[in-house]
Scaffold this motif. Structure first.
Motif, PDB file in Angstrom:
ATOM      1  N   ALA A 137       0.826  -1.209   0.000  1.00  0.00           N
ATOM      2  CA  ALA A 137       0.000   0.000   0.000  1.00  0.00           C
ATOM      3  C   ALA A 137       0.860   1.259   0.000  1.00  0.00           C
ATOM      4  CB  ALA A 137      -0.928  -0.012   1.212  1.00  0.00           C
ATOM      5  N   VAL A 138       1.997   1.216   0.705  1.00  0.00           N
ATOM      6  CA  VAL A 138       2.869   2.395   0.723  1.00  0.00           C
ATOM      7  C   VAL A 138       3.446   2.635  -0.674  1.00  0.00           C
ATOM      8  CG1 VAL A 138       5.021   3.334   1.648  1.00  0.00           C
ATOM      9  CG2 VAL A 138       3.395   2.226   3.173  1.00  0.00           C
ATOM     10  N   ALA A 139       3.764   1.549  -1.379  1.00  0.00           N
ATOM     11  CA  ALA A 139       4.241   1.714  -2.758  1.00  0.00           C
ATOM     12  C   ALA A 139       3.160   2.384  -3.608  1.00  0.00           C
ATOM     13  CB  ALA A 139       4.629   0.366  -3.349  1.00  0.00           C
ATOM     14  N   THR A 140       1.886   2.008  -3.354  1.00  0.00           N
ATOM     15  CA  THR A 140       0.784   2.620  -4.086  1.00  0.00           C
ATOM     16  C   THR A 140       0.728   4.120  -3.873  1.00  0.00           C
ATOM     17  OG1 THR A 140      -0.392   0.672  -3.355  1.00  0.00           O
ATOM     18  CG2 THR A 140      -1.630   2.260  -4.638  1.00  0.00           C
ATOM     19  N   TYR A 141       1.095   4.537  -2.658  1.00  0.00           N
ATOM     20  CA  TYR A 141       1.121   5.965  -2.330  1.00  0.00           C
ATOM     21  C   TYR A 141       2.038   6.695  -3.309  1.00  0.00           C
ATOM     22  CZ  TYR A 141       1.830   9.953   0.935  1.00  0.00           C
ATOM     23  OH  TYR A 141       1.902  11.186   1.541  1.00  0.00           O
ATOM     24  N   PHE A 142       3.196   6.074  -3.625  1.00  0.00           N
ATOM     25  CA  PHE A 142       4.116   6.702  -4.578  1.00  0.00           C
ATOM     26  C   PHE A 142       3.563   6.614  -6.006  1.00  0.00           C
ATOM     27  CE2 PHE A 142       7.273   5.106  -1.256  1.00  0.00           C
ATOM     28  CZ  PHE A 142       7.237   6.302  -0.563  1.00  0.00           C
ATOM     29  N   TRP A 143       2.931   5.503  -6.323  1.00  0.00           N
ATOM     30  CA  TRP A 143       2.283   5.376  -7.647  1.00  0.00           C
ATOM     31  C   TRP A 143       1.263   6.494  -7.810  1.00  0.00           C
ATOM     32  CZ3 TRP A 143       1.163   0.573 -10.816  1.00  0.00           C
ATOM     33  CH2 TRP A 143       2.206  -0.376 -10.694  1.00  0.00           C
ATOM     34  N   ALA A 144       0.420   6.658  -6.787  1.00  0.00           N
ATOM     35  CA  ALA A 144      -0.650   7.657  -6.863  1.00  0.00           C
ATOM     36  C   ALA A 144      -0.065   9.034  -7.111  1.00  0.00           C
ATOM     37  CB  ALA A 144      -1.472   7.644  -5.585  1.00  0.00           C
ATOM     38  N   ASN A 145       1.068   9.302  -6.482  1.00  0.00           N
ATOM     39  CA  ASN A 145       1.688  10.611  -6.663  1.00  0.00           C
ATOM     40  C   ASN A 145       2.020  10.882  -8.122  1.00  0.00           C
ATOM     41  OD1 ASN A 145       4.609  12.071  -6.845  1.00  0.00           O
ATOM     42  ND2 ASN A 145       3.248  13.037  -5.369  1.00  0.00           N
ATOM     43  N   ARG A 146       2.398   9.823  -8.849  1.00  0.00           N
ATOM     44  CA  ARG A 146       2.774  10.022 -10.240  1.00  0.00           C
ATOM     45  C   ARG A 146       1.586   9.871 -11.194  1.00  0.00           C
ATOM     46  NH1 ARG A 146       6.766  12.193  -8.381  1.00  0.00           N
ATOM     47  NH2 ARG A 146       8.911  11.683  -8.946  1.00  0.00           N
ATOM     48  N   LEU A 147       0.596   9.072 -10.819  1.00  0.00           N
ATOM     49  CA  LEU A 147      -0.453   8.716 -11.775  1.00  0.00           C
ATOM     50  C   LEU A 147      -1.735   9.515 -11.632  1.00  0.00           C
ATOM     51  CD1 LEU A 147       0.002   4.841 -11.927  1.00  0.00           C
ATOM     52  CD2 LEU A 147       0.855   6.588 -13.492  1.00  0.00           C
ATOM     53  N   LEU A 148      -2.021  10.053 -10.442  1.00  0.00           N
ATOM     54  CA  LEU A 148      -3.246  10.852 -10.300  1.00  0.00           C
ATOM     55  C   LEU A 148      -3.106  12.113 -11.150  1.00  0.00           C
ATOM     56  CD1 LEU A 148      -3.935  10.743  -6.451  1.00  0.00           C
ATOM     57  CD2 LEU A 148      -5.308   9.700  -8.239  1.00  0.00           C
ATOM     58  N   PRO A 149      -4.214  12.581 -11.749  1.00  0.00           N
ATOM     59  CA  PRO A 149      -4.136  13.824 -12.516  1.00  0.00           C
ATOM     60  C   PRO A 149      -3.582  14.953 -11.643  1.00  0.00           C
ATOM     61  CG  PRO A 149      -6.289  12.800 -12.755  1.00  0.00           C
ATOM     62  CD  PRO A 149      -5.558  12.003 -11.743  1.00  0.00           C
ATOM     63  N   VAL A 150      -2.708  15.769 -12.247  1.00  0.00           N
ATOM     64  CA  VAL A 150      -2.004  16.764 -11.445  1.00  0.00           C
ATOM     65  C   VAL A 150      -2.947  17.812 -10.869  1.00  0.00           C
ATOM     66  CG1 VAL A 150      -0.294  18.606 -11.583  1.00  0.00           C
ATOM     67  CG2 VAL A 150       0.194  16.404 -12.598  1.00  0.00           C
ATOM     68  N   ASP A 151      -4.052  18.086 -11.575  1.00  0.00           N
ATOM     69  CA  ASP A 151      -4.908  19.186 -11.123  1.00  0.00           C
ATOM     70  C   ASP A 151      -6.172  18.699 -10.423  1.00  0.00           C
ATOM     71  OD1 ASP A 151      -5.875  18.024 -13.325  1.00  0.00           O
ATOM     72  OD2 ASP A 151      -5.991  19.829 -14.571  1.00  0.00           O
ATOM     73  N   ILE A 152      -6.205  17.436 -10.043  1.00  0.00           N
ATOM     74  CA  ILE A 152      -7.375  16.906  -9.365  1.00  0.00           C
ATOM     75  C   ILE A 152      -7.533  17.619  -8.021  1.00  0.00           C
ATOM     76  CG2 ILE A 152      -6.088  15.074  -8.226  1.00  0.00           C
ATOM     77  CD1 ILE A 152      -8.319  13.205  -8.515  1.00  0.00           C
ATOM     78  N   ALA A 153      -8.805  17.827  -7.617  1.00  0.00           N
ATOM     79  CA  ALA A 153      -9.051  18.488  -6.327  1.00  0.00           C
ATOM     80  C   ALA A 153      -8.687  17.531  -5.190  1.00  0.00           C
ATOM     81  CB  ALA A 153     -10.513  18.893  -6.230  1.00  0.00           C
ATOM     82  N   ASP A 154      -8.230  18.059  -4.087  1.00  0.00           N
ATOM     83  CA  ASP A 154      -7.847  17.252  -2.914  1.00  0.00           C
ATOM     84  C   ASP A 154      -6.867  16.140  -3.280  1.00  0.00           C
ATOM     85  OD1 ASP A 154      -9.522  18.683  -1.224  1.00  0.00           O
ATOM     86  OD2 ASP A 154     -11.251  17.460  -1.809  1.00  0.00           O
ATOM     87  N   ARG A 155      -5.899  16.472  -4.074  1.00  0.00           N
ATOM     88  CA  ARG A 155      -4.992  15.465  -4.569  1.00  0.00           C
ATOM     89  C   ARG A 155      -4.263  14.742  -3.430  1.00  0.00           C
ATOM     90  NH1 ARG A 155      -0.086  14.502  -6.992  1.00  0.00           N
ATOM     91  NH2 ARG A 155      -0.294  13.458  -8.991  1.00  0.00           N
TER      92      ARG A 155
END
Lengths: 103, 548
Positions: free
Chosen positions: B420-438
Motif C-alpha cells: 500500500a505504501v508503494a501505491t502511495y508513490f504510484w498515486a503521486n505520479r499517476l493521479l491527474p495533477v490538477d485533481i481536487a484534494d490530490r
C-alpha cells in the motif's frame, strides 16, 4: 499464567482480573507515584513534575510486570491497591505539610 | 521462582505483542519512512528544480545584511523583532535557504503578539525572489511521517491515545522479552535455518537483540512526546485540570512571564564585526540568522544563531547575544526549564534524528526496518506456534477462527501495508495533477490497496496469499522508478548523471526494497510449500509429524 490444558472459565476470569489489575491498578499506582515523586524531586515544582512524568513510564512497566508475575490475581490486586493507597497517602501528607508550612 | 518469572514474562510478551503488533507495524513502517521525509517530499514534487540553485552561496555578507536591513526598515519601521536568515544549508527541512527576512510588528493593544511577515530576497539586488513553479499538491514524506503518530481518518486525540497504548505495550513487550531470555547473548548468535518455528524464533531473537538499544530508545521517547496526555496525574494534581491552570504550568516550566517587547530599529553598531566574532567561534558559514529585539526594561539586543546540528539539543542551537547599542557581548540567557526540559528535548531529538547527517539517518532507517522485521517475525511466530498445534490435532482444514483471523491480518499487514505504501508513490505520479484534494487521494489510494490486501488475504489460501502479496509488493516497488521515468523527467537516466543523490537515491531504494521483498517471497514460498503439500497429503492419508 501456567499453560492450562483446558481453559476453564475460572482460569479465564483470573487472567482477565489480573490483566485489569495490571492495566488499571498499575495505572492508578503509577499516577500516585508520579504525584509523590513530583513533590519529592529536588527541583522547582514545574520541573519536578516533568521529571516525575518522564519517569512514570518506567514505574508503570515495573508495576505491570509485578502484577503479571504475582502468585495470584488477588495478590496482584492487593499489591496495586495497597501501593496506590500508600503512595497517595504519603503524597497527601506531604502536600498538607507543604500547605501548612506555607501558611 | 526464576522459572516462574520467565514463564509469566513469556506470557506477557506473547500477548502484549499480539495486541499491539499490527498498530506498531504501521507505526514503524510510516515512522521509518519519516527519517527521509524531506527526501521523499522532494521526489514527490518533481516540478522542483533538479539541482536547486543555491542563492546567496558565497555572496558578500556585508552587502546582504545591508539589503535586508533596508528592506526591514521599509516593511516594518516599528517592529517588535526583526530576523535576517543568512544563506545556509538548513537541517529541517533539509534544503538550502537563501537570504530571508522576517518581522513581527508591535502588538495591537490587548494582543500578545503582533502581525508578522516574511520575504525571500535576492542576495545581490535585494529584489523580492519569486517562488519557483508551484509543485503538484502532495502530502509528501510528511504525510507518511505524520501518520506514525496521528494515524489517518480519525481525530488527533484518538490517534495519539491508540498509538500511546500500543507504545506502552511495546515497552512492556521489550522488557518482558529481554527477561524471558536466559541466554540473550548466546541466542543472538543462534540461527537454525529451515527449521520452521525455530527459525522464526531465531530470526526474531537476532533482529530484536541487534537493535535493542534503538527499540528501547524509540519506544520510551515516543511516550515522552505526549507524556501529559498519557500520564497527566502529576500536572493535574499539583496545577489543576483547567486550560488556564495548564497554561500556568507551562509558564512556570518555561519561566514565561508577560511577553512584552519594546520597538526596535536598525542597531547602532554594525553587524559585520559581530558576525565575524560568531564565525570565529563556530567556523565560517555556520551562522544561520541574526535577530534584533528588545525586551521591556532591557537594552536592545542582537542574537546570532548557529546552524543547528551536531548537538542533541537540536532546536536550541548555540547563540551569541550582543548589546545592540554598544556591541558588547552579553551573558547568554539561560535556557528555561532546567535539566528536566533539557532532558526532554534530548529525548525528542534522539527520536526524531534531525541532528544526524545522511549516514546517521541511514542508520536510523535501517534500525527502523529492523523494528518492522522484529514486529513482523513476532506476529508470524504467534500464529506459527498455534497453527502447528492445530495441524497436529487432526483439524488441519478447520483452523481455529482466532488463528485464521490473526494469520489473515498478518498477511494483510506485513505484506499488504508495504504494498500500500508503494501505491502511495504510484498515486503521486499517476493521479491527474490538477485533481481536487490530490493529497487526500494519495492517502485514499494507500488505504484502498491496504483494505484490498486484507480481502485478498481472506479470500486466498494462506500460503498463496503470503507469496502472492509479497511478490505484489516486490513488483509495486520495482515499478516505482519505471513509472517515474514514464511520467516525469526526474528519472535515473537524468538524476544519476546529474549526481542528484536525493532523487536517484529514492529510486534506487525502491529497487532495494523490491529485492528485499523478492528474497522474502522466495523464502516464505520455500517454507510454506512443503507444509501445504503435507496438509493435502494428511487430508488423504495418515497424519504426518513435523511438517511445518
Amino acid at each position: 499464567m501456567k499453560k492450562e490444558s483446558t481453559l476453564t472459565p475460572a482460569y479465564r476470569w483470573s487472567v482477565a482480573s489480573r490483566v485489569a489489575a495490571a492495566a488499571l491498578g498499575g495505572y492508578a499506582l503509577t499516577s500516585a507515584a508520579t504525584v509523590l515523586l513530583s513533590l519529592l524531586w529536588p527541583a522547582p515544582r514545574a520541573q519536578a513534575v516533568l521529571w516525575a512524568t518522564m519517569i512514570s513510564f518506567t514505574v508503570y512497566t515495573v508495576a505491570v510486570i509485578w502484577a503479571v508475575h504475582a502468585r495470584s490475581a488477588g495478590r496482584a490486586w492487593a499489591g496495586m491497591v495497597a501501593g496506590t493507597v500508600l503512595l497517595s497517602g504519603i503524597a497527601w501528607l506531604l502536600w498538607l505539610v507543604e500547605q501548612g508550612g506555607g501558611a | 521462582m526464576k522459572e516462574h518469572l520467565r514463564q509469566s514474562m513469556a506470557w506477557l510478551h506473547t500477548w502484549v505483542g499480539l495486541v499491539a503488533g499490527w498498530v506498531l507495524f504501521f507505526v514503524f513502517v510510516t515512522g521509518t519512512a519519516g527519517y527521509f521525509q524531506y527526501e521523499i517530499t522532494r521526489w514527490m514534487q518533481p516540478e522542483r528544480a533538479m539541482e536547486p540553485d543555491r542563492p546567496g552561496e558565497g555572496a558578500a555578507t556585508v552587502h546582504m545584511l545591508e539589503l535586508a536591513l533596508q528592506r526591514l526598515e521599509q516593511m516594518a519601521p516599528v517592529a517588535a523583532s526583526w530576523r535576517i536568515t543568512l544563506p545556509h544549508e538548513a537541517m529541517a527541512p533539509r534544503e538550502w535557504r537563501g537570504l530571508e527576512i522576517r518581522w513581527e510588528e508591535m502588538p495591537l493593544p490587548g494582543h500578545e503578539w503582533g502581525a508578522s511577515g516574511s520575504e525571500k530576497l535576492d542576495p545581490v539586488s535585494g529584489a523580492l525572489l519569486l517562488a519557483g513553479p508551484e509543485p503538484r499538491e502532495t502530502a509528501g514524506g510528511r504525510g507518511l511521517y505524520r501518520m506514525h503518530y496521528a494515524l489517518h481518518y480519525m481525530s488527533y486525540d484518538w490517534a495519539i491515545s491508540i498509538v500511546g497504548i500500543a507504545t506502552m505495550l511495546m515497552l512492556l513487550a521489550i522488557v518482558s522479552g529481554v527477561i524471558t531470555h536466559k541466554k540473550i547473548f548466546k541466542d543472538f548468535f543462534t540461527f537454525r535455518p529451515g527449521k520452521g518455528q525455530r527459525s522464526w524464533l531465531d530470526a526474531h531473537n537476532a533482529v530484536s537483540v541487534m537493535a535493542l538499544p534503538f527499540f528501547l530508545m524509540i519506544t520510551y521517547s515516543g511516550l515522552v512526546f505526549f507524556l501529559f496526555t498519557y500520564m497527566p496525574a502529576g500536572r493535574d494534581m499539583l496545577y489543576g485540570t483547567g486550560p488556564a491552570e495548564q497554561t500556568a504550568y507551562y509558564d512556570a516550566l518555561f519561566e514565561r512571564g508577560e511577553h512584552k517587547h519594546e520597538p526596535i530599529g536598525r542597531p547602532a553598531v554594525p553587524l559585520v564585526p559581530l558576525l565575524a566574532q560568531a564565525e570565529a567561534e563556530w567556523g565560517a558559514g555556520k551562522v544561520a540568522s541574526v535577530t534584533i529585539e528588545r525586551h521591556e526594561g532591557e537594552p536592545p539586543e542582537i542574537l546570532i544563531s548557529r546552524i543547528p546540528g551536531g548537538s542533541l539539543d537540536f532546536w536550541n542551537p548555540a547563540m551569541l547575544r550582543f548589546h545592540a547599542e554598544t556591541g558588547e557581548l552579553l551573558e547568554p540567557e539561560p535556557r528555561p526549564g532546567g535539566s528536566a526540559a533539557k532532558t526532554q528535548r534530548v529525548i525528542f531529538n534522539l527520536h526524531e534524528g534531525l541532528f544526524a547527517d545522511i549516514w546517521g539517518r541511514w542508520l536510523y532507517f535501517i534500525a527502523g526496518l529492523l523494528g518492522c522485521a522484529m514486529i513482523g517475525t513476532g506476529l508470524v511466530l504467534w500464529s506459527v506456534k498455534r497453527r502447528r498445534h492445530h495441524l497436529g490435532s487432526g483439524r488441519e482444514g478447520a483452523e481455529h477462527f482466532g488463528v485464521r483471523l490473526v494469520e489473515a491480518l498478518n498477511v494483510a499487514t506485513i505484506a499488504g501495508l508495504p504494498l500500500a505504501v508503494a501505491t502511495y508513490f504510484w498515486a503521486n505520479r499517476l493521479l491527474p495533477v490538477d485533481i481536487a484534494d490530490r493529497a487526500a487521494w494519495e492517502f485514499h489510494c494507500l488505504f484502498a490497496v491496504w483494505l484490498g490486501s486484507l480481502f485478498y488475504a481472506q479470500a486466498r489460501p494462506l500460503a498463496r496469499a503470503w507469496v502472492e502479496l509479497l511478490w505484489g509488493a516486490c513488483a509495486a516497488y520495482a515499478l516505482v522508478p519505471v513509472i517515474n521515468a514514464l511520467t516525469t523527467g526526474r528519472h535515473l537516466g537524468q538524476t544519476l548523471p546529474a549526481g542528484d543523490w536525493v532523487l536517484a537515491g529514492f529510486d534506487l531504494t525502491m529497487w532495494a526494497l523490491a529485492a528485499m521483498f523478492a528474497c522474502t517471497a522466495i523464502k516464505v514460498r520455500r517454507r510454506l510449500a512443503p507444509a501445504g503439500q503435507a496438509v493435502r497429503a494428511a487430508a488423504g492419508a495418515m497424519p504426518k509429524k513435523g511438517v511445518a
